[in-house]
Scaffold this active site. Structure first.
Site, short mmCIF file in Angstrom:
data_model
loop_
_atom_site.label_atom_id
_atom_site.label_comp_id
_atom_site.label_asym_id
_atom_site.label_seq_id
_atom_site.Cartn_x
_atom_site.Cartn_y
_atom_site.Cartn_z
N ASN A 127 0.80 -1.23 0.00
CA ASN A 127 0.00 0.00 0.00
C ASN A 127 0.83 1.28 0.00
O ASN A 127 0.39 2.30 -0.55
CB ASN A 127 -1.00 -0.02 1.15
N GLU A 142 4.86 -4.81 11.83
CA GLU A 142 3.87 -3.74 11.67
C GLU A 142 2.70 -4.37 10.92
O GLU A 142 2.77 -4.57 9.71
CB GLU A 142 4.47 -2.59 10.85
N CYS A 181 -3.31 0.64 6.91
CA CYS A 181 -3.37 -0.27 8.06
C CYS A 181 -4.04 0.35 9.28
O CYS A 181 -4.75 -0.31 10.01
CB CYS A 181 -1.96 -0.70 8.43
N GLU A 235 8.21 1.67 14.69
CA GLU A 235 8.99 2.34 13.65
C GLU A 235 8.95 3.85 13.92
O GLU A 235 8.10 4.33 14.65
CB GLU A 235 8.39 2.04 12.26
P1 NAD Z 1 0.88 -9.75 3.33
O1 NAD Z 1 1.05 -10.21 4.74
O2 NAD Z 1 0.14 -10.63 2.41
O3 NAD Z 1 2.32 -9.53 2.65
C1 NAD Z 1 3.27 -8.66 3.23
C2 NAD Z 1 4.66 -9.05 2.77
O4 NAD Z 1 5.01 -10.31 3.36
C3 NAD Z 1 4.79 -9.25 1.25
O5 NAD Z 1 6.02 -8.71 0.84
C4 NAD Z 1 4.75 -10.76 1.10
O6 NAD Z 1 5.41 -11.24 -0.06
C5 NAD Z 1 5.48 -11.21 2.36
N1 NAD Z 1 5.19 -12.57 2.78
C6 NAD Z 1 4.07 -13.31 2.56
N2 NAD Z 1 4.20 -14.52 3.15
C7 NAD Z 1 5.41 -14.55 3.74
C8 NAD Z 1 6.10 -15.51 4.53
N3 NAD Z 1 5.59 -16.71 4.79
N4 NAD Z 1 7.32 -15.19 5.01
C9 NAD Z 1 7.87 -13.98 4.77
N5 NAD Z 1 7.26 -13.02 4.02
C10 NAD Z 1 6.05 -13.31 3.52
O7 NAD Z 1 0.27 -8.30 3.40
P2 NAD Z 1 -0.17 -7.36 2.19
O8 NAD Z 1 -1.42 -7.91 1.61
O9 NAD Z 1 0.99 -7.12 1.31
O10 NAD Z 1 -0.46 -5.99 2.94
C11 NAD Z 1 -1.65 -5.72 3.60
C12 NAD Z 1 -1.48 -5.91 5.09
O11 NAD Z 1 -0.40 -5.13 5.56
C13 NAD Z 1 -2.71 -5.43 5.85
O12 NAD Z 1 -3.02 -6.32 6.87
C14 NAD Z 1 -2.25 -4.10 6.43
O13 NAD Z 1 -2.93 -3.69 7.59
C15 NAD Z 1 -0.81 -4.39 6.71
N6 NAD Z 1 -0.05 -3.15 6.82
C16 NAD Z 1 0.41 -2.77 8.04
C17 NAD Z 1 1.09 -1.56 8.20
C18 NAD Z 1 1.64 -1.11 9.54
O14 NAD Z 1 2.51 -0.27 9.56
N7 NAD Z 1 1.15 -1.63 10.65
C19 NAD Z 1 1.28 -0.73 7.08
C20 NAD Z 1 0.81 -1.15 5.84
C21 NAD Z 1 0.14 -2.37 5.72
#
Ligand code: NAD
Length: 487
Positions: free
Chosen positions: A148, A245, A279, A461
């Site tokens: 995002n 995060e 998020c 962070e």
């Molecule tokens: P996601 O968990 O599907 O993927 C996040 C990252 O993790 C990607 O780069 C993905 O390739 C990687 N990943 C997936 N499986 C993995 C594994 N088994 N081991 C290591 N890495 C792996 O999330 P998304 O769909 O990309 O993003 C949306 C989510 O992110 C939402 O839940 C949102 O709330 C959260 N988010 C949190 C913050 C924050 O700062 N708290 C900020 C932005 C987004």
């Protein structure tokens, strides 16, 4: 266009032959081919990062800081070019990527560049001795990003990591491979050694390889709770440090004495910025009964004026969600809300034309949705939707709303609107959330820590708080007398 690895200062397709197509969410046309890193690429990235770390850690904080500040200048000088890349890759309006995404990445580099020279330990006076502490870098750290805020997430991780003397390997989301490479180029041009910031492309398999790699000291993830749990479990086998995060389902509480117009503005920002893919969004909007109708009327009216359309048009307010699969997931949530008895007050449909009458039917667009007649137990009020879907909940008393707001497995963020200064603080202090606002929402200055309570994450962070997550503390005892020994 090819989106490759960036290893040892060079763009390289890598050793793997696996690739996929990256699409523009606004029209689902291809942007380019992305090359998945394999184990050999990860080895090359770790080797080059270790080499860079060896020298980088011996530089003074001021020397490291200068590179970060220079990289920030480079990003700012390319604001328009990188903002367009981000908008085409993510689907968010260009007005947002120009105003927020690139500059908040630059803010992080400037902030941590500025404080790098001030990262130091303590002196402790002891009897016939003294002690001191040294915050030392961890080594090679890995950053794993969500889709995002691609460049912002990369910079929020790289800036404190590098300021503290670490090297970083960053894996962007497989859905947004583009702008981490721009950050990598900016670091090189700013004078960073080769390998200090490497980028590897790929899906969760690459993330898992980074998590499992014995020579990577720390993983910092921005992503979903499910991925956070997998990384935490994987890192546990090596007692590797993690910062997580994660997602949220945050409450925004509007008391009857609030400034109505500001409260509505905040509810809109808290739900519809970046198509609701934020998020910390305040997706459970609790409104006190006395102002419920007036709030709803103004919210509906202003929501219906949101201009959904071509993200590259500066007049657009809301762009396209990241993928067709994600759009379908959001629509399933909307259907579930209707089936559970909530009323879809407005939005939630796929527009064929945008606000200027252009055909947008091939893109992942959705009109901003508001649900009323909601119940705390409904799926739409419990699960993170990560799209432009706002649920309104009515409440009567302060005590009641605090309990209901806290009744969630998440704890990322929370907001309170009131003109009663005492109530504002009193309520915020009882909310189980790491990032809170009184009379605003979703403002995340680099100077303040950002992170979650409960299942929304671990660690913080931004701000000075980030330093402890990228350093380890060494204590040194220095004897000034004789060694007292019973032997
Ligand atoms: P996601 O968990 O599907 O993927 C996040 C990252 O993790 C990607 O780069 C993905 O390739 C990687 N990943 C997936 N499986 C993995 C594994 N088994 N081991 C290591 N890495 C792996 O999330 P998304 O769909 O990309 O993003 C949306 C989510 O992110 C939402 O839940 C949102 O709330 C959260 N988010 C949190 C913050 C924050 O700062 N708290 C900020 C932005 C987004």
């Amino acid at each position: 266009m090819a989106y490759t690895q960036f290893i040892d200062g060079e763009l390289t397709a890598g050793a793997n032959r696996e690739s996929w197509i990256n699409y523009n969410p606004a029209n689902n046309t291809p942007l380019g081919e992305v090359f998945q890193a394999n184990a050999q690429d990860i080895e090359a990235a770790v080797g080059s990062a270790e080499k860079a770390f060896h020298d980088w850690r011996t530089k003074t904080g001021a020397e490291r800081g200068r590179v970060l500040v220079k990289a920030a200048e480079i990003l700012r000088s390319r604001l328009e070019q990188i903002a367009l890349l981000e908008t085409q890759d993510v689907g968010k309006p260009i007005s947002e990527s120009l105003a927020v995404d690139i500059s908040s990445a630059a803010d992080a580099l400037e902030y941590f560049g500025g404080i790098a020279a001030g990262i130091h330990g303590e002196y402790v006076d002891l009897k016939n001795a003294f002690g001191y502490t040294r915050p030392e870098p961890l080594g090679v750290c890995a950053g794993i990003g969500a889709w995002n805020y691609p460049i912002q997430i990369a910079a929020w991780k790289a800036a404190p990591a590098l300021a503290c003397g670490n090297a970083m390997i960053f894996k962007p989301s497989e859905l947004t491979p583009v702008t981490a490479l721009e950050l990598a180029k900016a670091f090189m041009e700013a004078g960073a050694p080769r390998g200090l910031f490497n980028v590897v492309q790929g899906d969760g398999r690459v993330g898992a390889m980074l998590t499992d790699h014995p020579r990577i000291a720390k993983i910092s993830l921005t992503g979903s709770v499910a991925t956070g749990k997998k990384i935490f479990a994987g890192a546990a086998s090596q007692l590797k440090r993690v910062t997580l995060e994660l997602g949220g389902k945050s409450p925004l509480i509007i008391f009857e004495d609030a400034d109505l117009q500001n409260a509505v503005s905040a509810a809109l920002l808290a739900n519809f910025y970046t198509q609701g893919e934020v998020c910390s969004n305040g997706t459970r909007v609790f409104v006190q009964r006395k102002i419920y109708d007036a709030f709803l009327m103004q919210l509906k009216e202003r929501t219906e004026k949101i201009r959904v359309g071509d993200p590259t048009d500066p007049d657009t307010h809301m762009g396209a969600v990241i993928s067709t699969a994600h759009l379908e997931k959001i629509i399933r949530f909307i259907d579930a809300g209707k089936a559970a008895g909530a009323t879809l007050l407005t939005g939630g449909s796929r527009p064929g034309k945008d606000f200027k009458g252009r055909d947008i039917s091939s893109g992942n667009f959705l009109t901003p949705a508001i649900f009323t007649d909601c119940d705390d137990a409904m799926e739409i009020c419990k699960e993170e939707i990560f799209g432009p879907v706002l649920s309104i909940l009515c409440f009567d008393t302060e005590e009641e709303v605090i309990e209901r707001a806290n009744n969630s497995a998440y704890g990322l963020a929370a907001g309170v609107f009131t003109n009663d200064i005492k109530r504002g603080h009193r309520v915020i202090h009882q909310l189980q959330a790491g990032t809170c606002w009184i009379n605003n929402y979703n403002i995340t200055p680099i100077e303040l820590p950002f992170g979650g309570y409960k299942q929304s994450g671990l660690g913080r962070e931004n701000s000075l708080a980030a330093i402890q997550y990228y350093t380890q503390l060494k204590s040194v005892y220095v004897e000034l007398g004789n060694v007292e020994s019973p032997y």
